[in-house]
Motif scaffolding. Structure first.
Motif, short mmCIF file in Angstrom:
data_model
loop_
_atom_site.label_atom_id
_atom_site.label_comp_id
_atom_site.label_asym_id
_atom_site.label_seq_id
_atom_site.Cartn_x
_atom_site.Cartn_y
_atom_site.Cartn_z
N VAL A 1 0.84 -1.19 0.00
CA VAL A 1 0.00 0.00 0.00
C VAL A 1 0.89 1.24 0.00
O VAL A 1 1.85 1.33 0.76
CB VAL A 1 -0.93 0.01 1.22
CG1 VAL A 1 -1.70 1.33 1.31
CG2 VAL A 1 -1.89 -1.17 1.17
N GLN A 2 0.55 2.18 -0.85
CA GLN A 2 1.26 3.46 -0.90
C GLN A 2 0.29 4.56 -0.46
O GLN A 2 -0.87 4.55 -0.84
CB GLN A 2 1.78 3.76 -2.31
CG GLN A 2 2.85 2.80 -2.79
CD GLN A 2 2.25 1.48 -3.28
OE1 GLN A 2 1.27 1.47 -4.01
NE2 GLN A 2 2.84 0.37 -2.89
N LEU A 3 0.80 5.46 0.34
CA LEU A 3 0.00 6.57 0.84
C LEU A 3 0.61 7.87 0.33
O LEU A 3 1.80 8.14 0.55
CB LEU A 3 -0.03 6.58 2.36
CG LEU A 3 -0.59 5.32 3.03
CD1 LEU A 3 -0.46 5.42 4.54
CD2 LEU A 3 -2.04 5.11 2.64
N GLN A 4 -0.20 8.68 -0.34
CA GLN A 4 0.26 9.95 -0.90
C GLN A 4 -0.50 11.08 -0.23
O GLN A 4 -1.69 11.26 -0.46
CB GLN A 4 0.02 9.97 -2.41
CG GLN A 4 0.50 11.24 -3.09
CD GLN A 4 2.01 11.40 -3.04
OE1 GLN A 4 2.75 10.47 -3.32
NE2 GLN A 4 2.47 12.58 -2.65
N ALA A 5 0.23 11.84 0.56
CA ALA A 5 -0.38 12.95 1.28
C ALA A 5 -0.22 14.25 0.51
O ALA A 5 0.75 14.43 -0.24
CB ALA A 5 0.24 13.09 2.66
N SER A 6 -1.18 15.14 0.69
CA SER A 6 -1.10 16.46 0.08
C SER A 6 -1.77 17.47 1.00
O SER A 6 -2.52 17.11 1.91
CB SER A 6 -1.77 16.46 -1.29
OG SER A 6 -3.13 16.11 -1.18
N GLY A 7 -1.50 18.73 0.74
CA GLY A 7 -2.00 19.80 1.59
C GLY A 7 -0.89 20.30 2.48
O GLY A 7 0.28 20.04 2.24
N GLY A 8 -1.25 20.99 3.51
CA GLY A 8 -0.25 21.56 4.39
C GLY A 8 0.21 22.91 3.89
O GLY A 8 -0.28 23.42 2.88
N GLY A 9 1.17 23.47 4.60
CA GLY A 9 1.69 24.76 4.21
C GLY A 9 1.78 25.69 5.40
O GLY A 9 1.81 25.25 6.55
N LEU A 10 1.80 26.97 5.10
CA LEU A 10 1.94 28.01 6.12
C LEU A 10 0.60 28.72 6.31
O LEU A 10 -0.04 29.11 5.34
CB LEU A 10 3.00 29.02 5.69
CG LEU A 10 3.18 30.27 6.56
CD1 LEU A 10 3.66 29.88 7.95
CD2 LEU A 10 4.14 31.24 5.89
N VAL A 11 0.21 28.88 7.55
CA VAL A 11 -1.05 29.54 7.86
C VAL A 11 -0.87 30.36 9.14
O VAL A 11 -0.06 30.00 10.01
CB VAL A 11 -2.19 28.51 8.02
CG1 VAL A 11 -1.97 27.61 9.21
CG2 VAL A 11 -3.55 29.18 8.10
N GLN A 12 -1.64 31.42 9.25
CA GLN A 12 -1.59 32.25 10.46
C GLN A 12 -2.39 31.61 11.58
O GLN A 12 -3.31 30.83 11.32
CB GLN A 12 -2.13 33.64 10.15
CG GLN A 12 -1.27 34.45 9.21
CD GLN A 12 -1.77 35.88 9.06
OE1 GLN A 12 -2.91 36.19 9.40
NE2 GLN A 12 -0.89 36.76 8.58
N PRO A 13 -2.05 31.92 12.82
CA PRO A 13 -2.86 31.41 13.94
C PRO A 13 -4.33 31.75 13.76
O PRO A 13 -4.66 32.87 13.36
CB PRO A 13 -2.25 32.12 15.15
CG PRO A 13 -0.83 32.37 14.76
CD PRO A 13 -0.88 32.67 13.29
N GLY A 14 -5.17 30.78 14.06
CA GLY A 14 -6.60 30.95 13.87
C GLY A 14 -7.10 30.53 12.50
O GLY A 14 -8.31 30.46 12.27
N GLY A 15 -6.18 30.27 11.61
CA GLY A 15 -6.55 29.89 10.25
C GLY A 15 -6.88 28.42 10.12
O GLY A 15 -6.91 27.67 11.10
#
Length: 114
Positions: A1-15
């Motif tokens: 099984v291979q798992l491919q994650a996406s998303g993430g990054g930089l966000v301000q507090p409360g975001g």
């Protein structure tokens, strides 16, 4: 099984941020998918889990702010993260447990900073 994650990054507090993780390969239909996170110098900790029938489990620190969900037809798990705090900053890892096997995806960085 291979798992491919996406998303993430930089966000301000409360975001908010959303992560997704798609599984491929020889997937056993009865499984638990989840997200873990790891900060520098710390152990990898559970964030949230969801079974193939939709039962969920959350770390106390994210209850009420994060929501895990899954689409079994797409073999994909999602993590919606709201009201993010600087202490949520970490590398987030997708995980699948099926039978006796434990699979990990590559990590994706989530940084909460102003």
């Amino acid at each position: 099984v291979q798992l491919q994650a996406s998303g993430g990054g930089l966000v301000q507090p409360g975001g908010s941020l959303s992560l997704s993780c798609a599984a491929s390969g020889s997937i056993f239909p009865i499984n638990v998918m989840g997200w873990y996170r790891q900060s520098p110098g710390k152990q990898r900790d559970l964030v949230a889990q969801i079974t193939s029938v939709g039962s969920t489990n959350y770390a106390d620190s994210v209850k009420g702010r994060f929501t895990i969900s899954r689409d079994n037809a797409k073999n994909t798990v999602y993590l919606q993260m709201n009201s993010l705090k600087p202490e949520d900053t970490a590398v987030y890892y997708c995980n699948q447990v099926a039978r006796v096997y434990n699979y990990w995806g590559q990590g994706t960085q989530v940084t909460v900073s102003s």
